[in-house]
Design an enzyme around this catalytic site. Sequence first.
Site, PDB file in Angstrom:
ATOM      1  N   ASN A 208      -7.767  -2.919  14.343  1.00  0.00           N
ATOM      2  CA  ASN A 208      -9.142  -3.208  13.939  1.00  0.00           C
ATOM      3  C   ASN A 208      -9.217  -4.378  12.951  1.00  0.00           C
ATOM      4  O   ASN A 208     -10.278  -4.668  12.410  1.00  0.00           O
ATOM      5  CB  ASN A 208      -9.812  -1.965  13.341  1.00  0.00           C
ATOM      6  CG  ASN A 208      -9.132  -1.480  12.071  1.00  0.00           C
ATOM      7  OD1 ASN A 208      -8.132  -2.063  11.621  1.00  0.00           O
ATOM      8  ND2 ASN A 208      -9.659  -0.412  11.485  1.00  0.00           N
TER       9      ASN A 208
ATOM     10  N   HIS B 187      -7.386  -4.663  10.078  1.00  0.00           N
ATOM     11  CA  HIS B 187      -7.056  -4.407   8.676  1.00  0.00           C
ATOM     12  C   HIS B 187      -5.710  -5.036   8.328  1.00  0.00           C
ATOM     13  O   HIS B 187      -4.794  -5.073   9.134  1.00  0.00           O
ATOM     14  CB  HIS B 187      -7.087  -2.912   8.333  1.00  0.00           C
ATOM     15  CG  HIS B 187      -5.940  -2.101   8.851  1.00  0.00           C
ATOM     16  ND1 HIS B 187      -6.084  -1.126   9.804  1.00  0.00           N
ATOM     17  CD2 HIS B 187      -4.617  -2.105   8.544  1.00  0.00           C
ATOM     18  CE1 HIS B 187      -4.915  -0.564  10.045  1.00  0.00           C
ATOM     19  NE2 HIS B 187      -4.005  -1.142   9.297  1.00  0.00           N
TER      20      HIS B 187
ATOM     21  N   GLU C 224      -9.897  -2.060   5.319  1.00  0.00           N
ATOM     22  CA  GLU C 224     -10.554  -1.741   6.575  1.00  0.00           C
ATOM     23  C   GLU C 224     -11.826  -2.571   6.772  1.00  0.00           C
ATOM     24  O   GLU C 224     -12.436  -3.040   5.811  1.00  0.00           O
ATOM     25  CB  GLU C 224     -10.922  -0.249   6.588  1.00  0.00           C
ATOM     26  CG  GLU C 224      -9.738   0.692   6.441  1.00  0.00           C
ATOM     27  CD  GLU C 224      -8.973   0.897   7.744  1.00  0.00           C
ATOM     28  OE1 GLU C 224      -9.054   0.025   8.638  1.00  0.00           O
ATOM     29  OE2 GLU C 224      -8.315   1.933   7.872  1.00  0.00           O
TER      30      GLU C 224
ATOM     31  N   ASP D 157       0.818  -1.212   0.000  1.00  0.00           N
ATOM     32  CA  ASP D 157       0.000   0.000   0.000  1.00  0.00           C
ATOM     33  C   ASP D 157       0.850   1.259   0.000  1.00  0.00           C
ATOM     34  O   ASP D 157       2.066   1.213   0.140  1.00  0.00           O
ATOM     35  CB  ASP D 157      -0.943  -0.001   1.208  1.00  0.00           C
ATOM     36  CG  ASP D 157      -0.241  -0.468   2.489  1.00  0.00           C
ATOM     37  OD1 ASP D 157       0.964  -0.191   2.649  1.00  0.00           O
ATOM     38  OD2 ASP D 157      -0.896  -1.109   3.317  1.00  0.00           O
TER      39      ASP D 157
END
Length: 262
Positions: A135, A137, A142, A66
């Site tokens: 979380n 990801h 996400e 990314d």
Amino acid sequence: MRIIVAKDYSMMSKIASRMIETEIKKNPRAILGLATGSTPVGAYKKLIDAYKKGLDFSKVTVFNLDEYYGLAPSHEQSYAYFMRENLFNHINIDISKTYIPDGMTKNPKIECRKYDQLVRESGGIDLQLLGIGENGHIGFNEPSEELQIDTHLVELTHTTVSANSRFFESVDDVPRQAITMGLGSIMKADKIILLASGENKSKIIAKTIEGKVSTSTPSSLLQLHPKVTLIIDQEISNYLKIKNLWRENIQDKDVYHTSIGF
């Protein structure tokens, strides 16, 4: 899924780097998928040490997971900069064989299609290294009701922005978007290594490997991949239900492993 429990972050990094080193020695033209963030830094330092001892990166190809959207490669918090500073500048890799999404592109859709095409033309990723967000990801995929398969532009959640603000002067400076490989791209890798350390990652690791597969925990999809190695530290393992961990017959002390799912 194979689970390796190391006594601490340093040992976790050593094991991960050793696995990557083995992949390169087996296949000098290996296609690696690499991650950024604080978690893999230790593994990269040990890979640099391996290079100094003779590990050859000259034929290796790298695809990064990314990049922040809106940050130039020269920006100190861009992932292009991160990879140069933490790995590429210190080994003999051919920079023309290192690929990172263009965070300054004016047409993200075209950039994302181009990135996926480059991965396909390379023959696909042999070994993908992953970190994990609090979380769940992986990459910047996400939690959501739906997950995208291919590389795409994503809106970062408040949780992710807040967690990444430690790398910036202010939370206001953290980009709100990023270009990331999709879950489909990640799951196509032949082998995957997932790294996690510290008590703050314990709950999400438990959900990842002990919970149901759900798009609300993107990392849980790794349960469906046939060749995932999860490397965690002892601190995280204390929070897991899995207790039948046994000593692995490798040269280092305080390393345990087990397998779940098959």
